[in-house]
Each structure stands twice: as structure tokens, then as C-alpha cells.
Design an enzyme around this catalytic site. Structure first.
Site, PDB file in Angstrom:
ATOM      1  CB  SER A 144      -0.568  -0.010   0.621  1.00 26.04           C
ATOM      2  OG  SER A 144      -1.410   1.386   1.571  1.00 26.04           O
ATOM      3  CE1 TYR A 157      -4.834  -1.921   4.261  1.00 25.31           C
ATOM      4  CE2 TYR A 157      -3.020   0.457   4.088  1.00 25.31           C
ATOM      5  CZ  TYR A 157      -4.498  -0.723   3.535  1.00 25.31           C
ATOM      6  OH  TYR A 157      -4.118  -0.713   1.837  1.00 25.31           O
TER       7      TYR A 157
END
Length: 263
Positions: A144, A157
């Protein structure tokens, strides 16, 4: 002849969004695909059947929960029983929560590490022996933009997606002479059901057009002020799995419309 005819793929977290786009694109290249998600089995089988009808490829569904090792083992058993050992593994499944660190629940932290980091580790370690015996394999880990930037209220995350980069490098080095590649893709904000819903709220609250609402939603992140389309990520996956991607390993490929390099 299609690029991936005769190959088999396992794509985790693939009943919607980026994962489904990847599974569909692999199937378009006549790769047999195992998709995975937490939908009820009837719904998952319906999604798999739809991709199969659209592409002419073999597609099957597993509802295995990747938060536990037995769940990952069950997923691998389904993949193998249907299409043999996977030649391609795409680790896309993800969970996340939003909370300041001091209030972040232990359960949410443990689940994120299990799904976002441990599950990719287990799918890779279980797939590698057959890939090495074949002398060919493709492992693609979804990282990401948050693998690189600070993220408020996203400690699970950001931590797990940063860890995926280390795993990718380690696997790439251990397989460097085997015909196997391992790469990470680092998307920015992608058009998904979730982001579309947030744009719809902006349109309603501020009376904006869809284009204007998307630009406002993305104003602080992607300089292009538009979403990354999931199909572009899927096409990149197919490229990495093709002969053209055979010399690319250990790479971290940003697909973020300039977010990472913006001033």
C-alpha cells in the site's frame, strides 16, 4: 494462446474490489483461479460462476477464514484439490480498523497481523515447494501507499503493509535462482465499493457532481485527484505473471497517481 493458459492461481480476498478485478483478469488469460472471501458459500460460488461464464476459465470459491492457520490450510487444500498446486499466489486479503493507538483493541491488532502478514507467510511457504519443483512461480503481495507514509489511526494497516515489503524482499532473495519471482504492488486510493460510498456521501452533503466529489475526496492525497482503477492493478498483475515479468523480482511497484512523490 492466452498468456497464462495452463497456469493456476490463488487470489486471497477476491470476491470484490481489487482482488476480484485481479481474479477476473487472470481468468481472462485462461488461468484457473481460486477466489476467496468471507461471503456465504452460495454467494461466493455465484461470484466464481459469474467470472467463469465471462471468461471461459475454471474458477472456484473458498470461504476459508485467513485469520487462523487452519483457515489458510483449508484454502490451500481447496486450491490444490480443484486445480493442483498454485503457480501464482496473490496475497490480497486485508483487514483494518481505525483507532488511536492507546485505544486500539488487542483483538483488532492480532487479527490484522494474522490476516495481513501471517496468512501471506503461510500461503507462500506452502506454495513454494511445488513452485520450486516446477521451476516457475509468481508471488504478488498487495502492499500500500501506507507502506511508506505515516498514517493516523491506522497502526495495524501501516505496520502490516510495511512488513509485507520486508517479506517480499526476503522471498525474492531466497528464490532468486529458482524461476520464481516475488513482488509487491503498492496502490494509492483505489475505486472500490467503499470509496464509491464515501464519494456518494460527499455528493449528497455538498451537492457536488461525482467528478467534483472525487476530486475533493482525493485532494489531500493523489495529485491527479482521481481514483486508481482496480483494472489497472489487475493488468499489472498479469504483466508480472507473464514472460515479460520474469526479470522483475523484489520490486515495490507504486500505483498511486503520484501520491508517493508529491511535494
Amino acid at each position: 494462446m492466452k498468456k497464462l493458459q495452463g497456469r493456476s492461481a490463488l487470489v486471497t480476498g477476491s470476491t470484490q474490489g481489487i482482488g476480484l478485478a485481479i481474479a477476473r483478469q487472470l481468468a481472462h488469460e485462461w488461468c484457473s483461479v481460486t477466489i476467496n472471501g468471507l461471503e456465504p458459500r452460495d454467494k461466493g460460488n455465484e461470484i466464481a460462476a459469474g467470472v467463469a461464464r465471462e471468461t471461459g476459465a475454471r474458477v472456484q470459491f473458498s470461504d476459508a477464514n485467513l485469520a487462523t492457520l487452519p483457515g489458510v490450510e483449508a484454502l490451500m487444500d481447496v486450491a490444490r484439490s480443484g486445480f493442483g498446486d498454485p503457480d501464482i499466489v496473490v496475497n490480497n486479503a486485508v483487514v483494518r480498523s481505525r483507532s488511536p493507538i492507546e485505544y486500539f483493541s488487542v483483538e483488532s491488532w492480532d487479527r490484522a497481523l494474522a490476516v495481513n502478514l501471517s496468512a501471506p507467510f503461510h500461503t507462500i511457504r506452502m506454495a513454494l515447494p511445488a513452485m520450486k519443483a516446477l521451476g516457475w512461480g509468481r508471488i504478488i503481495n498487495m502492499a500500500s501507499i501506507h507502506s511508506y507514509i505515516g498514517s493516523i489511526n491506522r497502526v495495524d494497516y501501516a505496520t502490516s503493509k510495511t512488513g509485507i515489503l520486508g517479506m517480499t524482499r526476503a522471498v525474492a532473495m531466497e528464490t532468486i535462482e529458482t524461476g520464481i519471482t516475488c513482488n509487491a504492488i503498492c496502490p494509492g486510493t483505489v475505486r472500490t465499493e467503499t470509496t464509491e460510498a464515501k464519494v456518494a456521501v460527499l455528493m449528497e452533503e455538498k451537492g457536488l457532481s461525482k467528478v467534483a466529489a472525487e476530486a475533493e475526496f482525493l485532494a489531500r492525497s493523489q495529485p491527479a485527484r482521481r481514483f486508481v482503477e482496480p483494472e489497472r492493478i489487475a493488468e499489472l498483475v498479469v504483466f508480472l505473471c507473464s514472460d515479460a515479468g520474469s526479470d522483475i523480482t523484489g520490486a515495490e511497484i507504486s500505483v498511486d497517481l503520484g501520491w508517493r512523490i508529491k511535494p
